[in-house]
Design a protein around this motif. Sequence first.
Motif, PDB file in Angstrom:
ATOM      1  N   HIS A   1       0.831  -1.212   0.000  1.00  0.00           N
ATOM      2  CA  HIS A   1       0.000   0.000   0.000  1.00  0.00           C
ATOM      3  C   HIS A   1       0.865   1.261   0.000  1.00  0.00           C
ATOM      4  N   ASP A   2       1.930   1.262   0.812  1.00  0.00           N
ATOM      5  CA  ASP A   2       2.848   2.410   0.850  1.00  0.00           C
ATOM      6  C   ASP A   2       3.433   2.678  -0.535  1.00  0.00           C
ATOM      7  N   LEU A   3       3.875   1.620  -1.203  1.00  0.00           N
ATOM      8  CA  LEU A   3       4.496   1.764  -2.514  1.00  0.00           C
ATOM      9  C   LEU A   3       3.499   2.272  -3.545  1.00  0.00           C
ATOM     10  N   ALA A   4       2.284   1.758  -3.487  1.00  0.00           N
ATOM     11  CA  ALA A   4       1.249   2.198  -4.425  1.00  0.00           C
ATOM     12  C   ALA A   4       0.882   3.663  -4.197  1.00  0.00           C
ATOM     13  N   ALA A   5       0.987   4.122  -2.957  1.00  0.00           N
ATOM     14  CA  ALA A   5       0.623   5.498  -2.619  1.00  0.00           C
ATOM     15  C   ALA A   5       1.675   6.511  -3.070  1.00  0.00           C
ATOM     16  N   MET A   6       2.875   6.043  -3.400  1.00  0.00           N
ATOM     17  CA  MET A   6       3.937   6.940  -3.874  1.00  0.00           C
ATOM     18  C   MET A   6       3.672   7.243  -5.347  1.00  0.00           C
ATOM     19  N   ARG A   7       2.981   8.335  -5.600  1.00  0.00           N
ATOM     20  CA  ARG A   7       2.543   8.654  -6.959  1.00  0.00           C
ATOM     21  C   ARG A   7       3.351   9.780  -7.609  1.00  0.00           C
ATOM     22  N   THR A   8       4.200  10.443  -6.826  1.00  0.00           N
ATOM     23  CA  THR A   8       5.034  11.519  -7.377  1.00  0.00           C
ATOM     24  C   THR A   8       6.459  11.350  -6.870  1.00  0.00           C
ATOM     25  N   LEU A   9       7.378  12.008  -7.541  1.00  0.00           N
ATOM     26  CA  LEU A   9       8.769  11.992  -7.098  1.00  0.00           C
ATOM     27  C   LEU A   9       8.871  12.571  -5.687  1.00  0.00           C
ATOM     28  N   GLY A  10       8.149  13.636  -5.431  1.00  0.00           N
ATOM     29  CA  GLY A  10       8.165  14.250  -4.105  1.00  0.00           C
ATOM     30  C   GLY A  10       7.695  13.307  -3.018  1.00  0.00           C
ATOM     31  N   GLN A  11       6.664  12.517  -3.302  1.00  0.00           N
ATOM     32  CA  GLN A  11       6.173  11.548  -2.320  1.00  0.00           C
ATOM     33  C   GLN A  11       7.203  10.446  -2.065  1.00  0.00           C
ATOM     34  N   VAL A  12       7.896  10.031  -3.107  1.00  0.00           N
ATOM     35  CA  VAL A  12       8.945   9.016  -2.941  1.00  0.00           C
ATOM     36  C   VAL A  12      10.060   9.570  -2.051  1.00  0.00           C
TER      37      VAL A  12
END
Length: 85
Positions: free
Chosen positions: A63-74
């Motif tokens: 779920h955490d990985l799927a929620a990373m939708r932008t470079l900033g979120q990563v």
Amino acid sequence: MPDTIETAARSALAQVLPQDLPPEAIDPDADLEHLGLTSLNKVLFLTSVCDRVQVGLHHFTEHDLAAMRTLGQVVTALSRHAEVH
């Protein structure tokens, strides 16, 4: 000395994007999918950047990985687990 998280993430992302985009030109708020990142390339990108900044993927759920939708979120997510040197 390891890369900064943002520098490593930009470089790793630029390597897997279908278009030739310099790392510094990537908008940190752009949706990765809209940049053309496939699911496989997202895995390759996240694995590469985690290796570069020495943050284990085990810190993140599916779920955490799927929620990373932008470079900033990563970058934000990885920053929470990066060791301070």
